[in-house]
Enzyme design. Sequence first.
Site, PDB file in Angstrom:
ATOM      1  N   HIS A  39       0.938  -1.271   0.028  1.00 23.78           N
ATOM      2  CA  HIS A  39      -0.077   0.295  -0.124  1.00 23.78           C
ATOM      3  C   HIS A  39       0.861   1.348  -0.203  1.00 23.78           C
ATOM      4  O   HIS A  39      -0.041   2.359  -0.131  1.00 23.78           O
ATOM      5  CB  HIS A  39      -0.982   0.049   1.196  1.00 23.78           C
ATOM      6  CG  HIS A  39      -0.341   0.396   2.546  1.00 23.78           C
ATOM      7  ND1 HIS A  39       0.477  -0.535   3.191  1.00 23.78           N
ATOM      8  CD2 HIS A  39      -0.070   1.495   3.338  1.00 23.78           C
ATOM      9  CE1 HIS A  39       1.127  -0.125   4.353  1.00 23.78           C
ATOM     10  NE2 HIS A  39       0.665   1.318   4.293  1.00 23.78           N
TER      11      HIS A  39
HETATM   12  C1  UD1 Z   1      -1.736   5.786   6.084  1.00 23.61           C
HETATM   13  C2  UD1 Z   1      -0.760   6.104   6.815  1.00 23.61           C
HETATM   14  C3  UD1 Z   1       0.358   5.044   6.661  1.00 23.61           C
HETATM   15  C4  UD1 Z   1      -0.349   3.630   7.097  1.00 23.61           C
HETATM   16  C5  UD1 Z   1      -1.559   3.337   6.401  1.00 23.61           C
HETATM   17  C6  UD1 Z   1      -2.471   2.088   6.947  1.00 23.61           C
HETATM   18  C7  UD1 Z   1       0.072   8.768   6.564  1.00 23.61           C
HETATM   19  C8  UD1 Z   1       0.797   9.470   6.083  1.00 23.61           C
HETATM   20  N1  UD1 Z   1       0.129   7.264   6.084  1.00 23.61           N
HETATM   21  O1  UD1 Z   1      -1.618   5.573   4.808  1.00 23.61           O
HETATM   22  O2  UD1 Z   1       1.407   5.232   7.533  1.00 23.61           O
HETATM   23  O3  UD1 Z   1       0.470   2.699   7.118  1.00 23.61           O
HETATM   24  O4  UD1 Z   1      -2.615   4.438   6.682  1.00 23.61           O
HETATM   25  O5  UD1 Z   1      -3.326   1.780   6.087  1.00 23.61           O
HETATM   26  O6  UD1 Z   1      -0.869   8.833   7.525  1.00 23.61           O
HETATM   27  N2  UD1 Z   1      -8.525   5.775   0.635  1.00 23.61           N
HETATM   28  C9  UD1 Z   1      -9.677   5.142   0.372  1.00 23.61           C
HETATM   29  N3  UD1 Z   1     -10.387   4.798   1.618  1.00 23.61           N
HETATM   30  C10 UD1 Z   1     -10.111   4.837   2.844  1.00 23.61           C
HETATM   31  C11 UD1 Z   1      -8.804   5.340   3.143  1.00 23.61           C
HETATM   32  C12 UD1 Z   1      -7.798   5.854   1.908  1.00 23.61           C
HETATM   33  O7  UD1 Z   1     -10.098   5.088  -0.481  1.00 23.61           O
HETATM   34  O8  UD1 Z   1     -10.779   4.720   3.807  1.00 23.61           O
HETATM   35  C13 UD1 Z   1      -7.517   6.104  -0.437  1.00 23.61           C
HETATM   36  C14 UD1 Z   1      -7.781   7.390  -0.765  1.00 23.61           C
HETATM   37  O9  UD1 Z   1      -7.590   7.620  -1.931  1.00 23.61           O
HETATM   38  C15 UD1 Z   1      -6.713   8.207  -0.054  1.00 23.61           C
HETATM   39  C16 UD1 Z   1      -5.409   7.227  -0.216  1.00 23.61           C
HETATM   40  O10 UD1 Z   1      -6.252   6.059   0.092  1.00 23.61           O
HETATM   41  O11 UD1 Z   1      -6.277   9.451  -0.610  1.00 23.61           O
HETATM   42  C17 UD1 Z   1      -4.311   7.032   0.776  1.00 23.61           C
HETATM   43  O12 UD1 Z   1      -4.954   7.088   2.216  1.00 23.61           O
HETATM   44  P1  UD1 Z   1      -4.328   8.083   3.226  1.00 23.61           P
HETATM   45  O13 UD1 Z   1      -4.947   7.945   4.638  1.00 23.61           O
HETATM   46  O14 UD1 Z   1      -3.727   9.288   3.025  1.00 23.61           O
HETATM   47  O15 UD1 Z   1      -2.959   7.285   3.340  1.00 23.61           O
HETATM   48  P2  UD1 Z   1      -2.627   5.696   3.640  1.00 23.61           P
HETATM   49  O16 UD1 Z   1      -1.739   5.227   2.219  1.00 23.61           O
HETATM   50  O17 UD1 Z   1      -3.767   5.118   3.843  1.00 23.61           O
END
Ligand code: UD1
Length: 353
Positions: free
Chosen positions: A204
């Site tokens: 991820h």
């Molecule tokens: C975040 C944490 C990472 C952790 C991971 C666990 C930061 C900087 N990173 O990364 O340390 O390992 O969570 O999963 O905080 N999205 C969805 N649905 C959701 C959540 C996310 O569609 O419920 C998609 C969205 O496009 C979003 C992207 O995933 O922009 C990234 O999500 P984000 O929470 O920004 O970072 P993670 O990669 O999940």
Amino acid sequence: MKVISVVGARPQFVKLAPVANALTSAGHEHVIIHTGQHYDHNMSEALFTDLNIPAPNINLRIGSGSHGVQTGLMLAGIEDALRSHRSDWVLVYGDTNSTLAGSLAAAKLHRRVAHLEAGLRSLNRRMPEEINRVATDHLSDLLLAPTQTAADHLKNEGLSERTVVTGDVMTDVCLSLSATIGSRLPALPITVDPRHPFVIATIHRPENTDDPSRLERILKALGQIPRQVVLAAHPRLRAKAEEANLDVESFGVHISDPFSYSEMIAAIKASTSVVTDSGGMQKEAYILGVPCTTVRPETEWPETLVDQWNIIDANPDAIPTHATRPIPTVQPRPAYGSGNASENVIHALESWA
Ligand code: UD1
């Protein structure tokens, strides 16, 4: 004692579960602020149900967006939420943007902040999580370190007087779920037979998903492992694969939605090996005695590297060889505590209150 927990992302809900339980058992008041960083049902609500966590008192519903936008909106939202509750401690977890926003909002309001999972370091400042960890540790009044290695990092940064080694609360959850699961087979996608050898994969991190050619190399390598491979896909991986026109199944990999936490523990336990870029999965594989391959150049959990239970290698082409290596002959050591870290955390909060 009144504690306000600030959480937002999937791994933080796992850490919150035993802490919430231990706080309630000890008769303390507990308020949960969910930033909304993770919002899909199976990334958030499902974990609260699966792990018996009380519903959040406040949900700020701030998810997606750039790091600056996300963290900035959370900072403003958490500040407001904290103003409506007094606290003896604001407790922040891990290393996400929610952690940084929570610790910064609390410190600016002169609230006492405790950081659970303090002192982890990748020493790679290009990782957003590394920035979040370092800043949060320096903003916090009490540093709850999961291991002696983490405490040593904090000492090197002049923070030893605020540090307590508690053990790792995710280990509490992992050991207790593993005992409940016993030898039950996991619920895998229908195309996978759990009675035959299978590998569990999760990918991820932006450095592995956001460059289409790197993502393609990783998927290709997963497909070359001569086992059934189940890829439990974070929404980012699905979105990036779609954007790059990559059909995961066409690589011979079985894709599934993210598992519930207990199903993931059951899946790791029954697998022959784990391939991941997650921090938690490296540790869970180690605790459950399953060899792990970490598709990154470094790890925050170096204890897992002993006897090659975990191998870190950012080269995707090496995945098939690593994922089929024999199981180490030496048992993993109890490096992360014996399952009572959450009680140690409560005790530390009480003694420093
Ligand atoms: C975040 C944490 C990472 C952790 C991971 C666990 C930061 C900087 N990173 O990364 O340390 O390992 O969570 O999963 O905080 N999205 C969805 N649905 C959701 C959540 C996310 O569609 O419920 C998609 C969205 O496009 C979003 C992207 O995933 O922009 C990234 O999500 P984000 O929470 O920004 O970072 P993670 O990669 O999940």
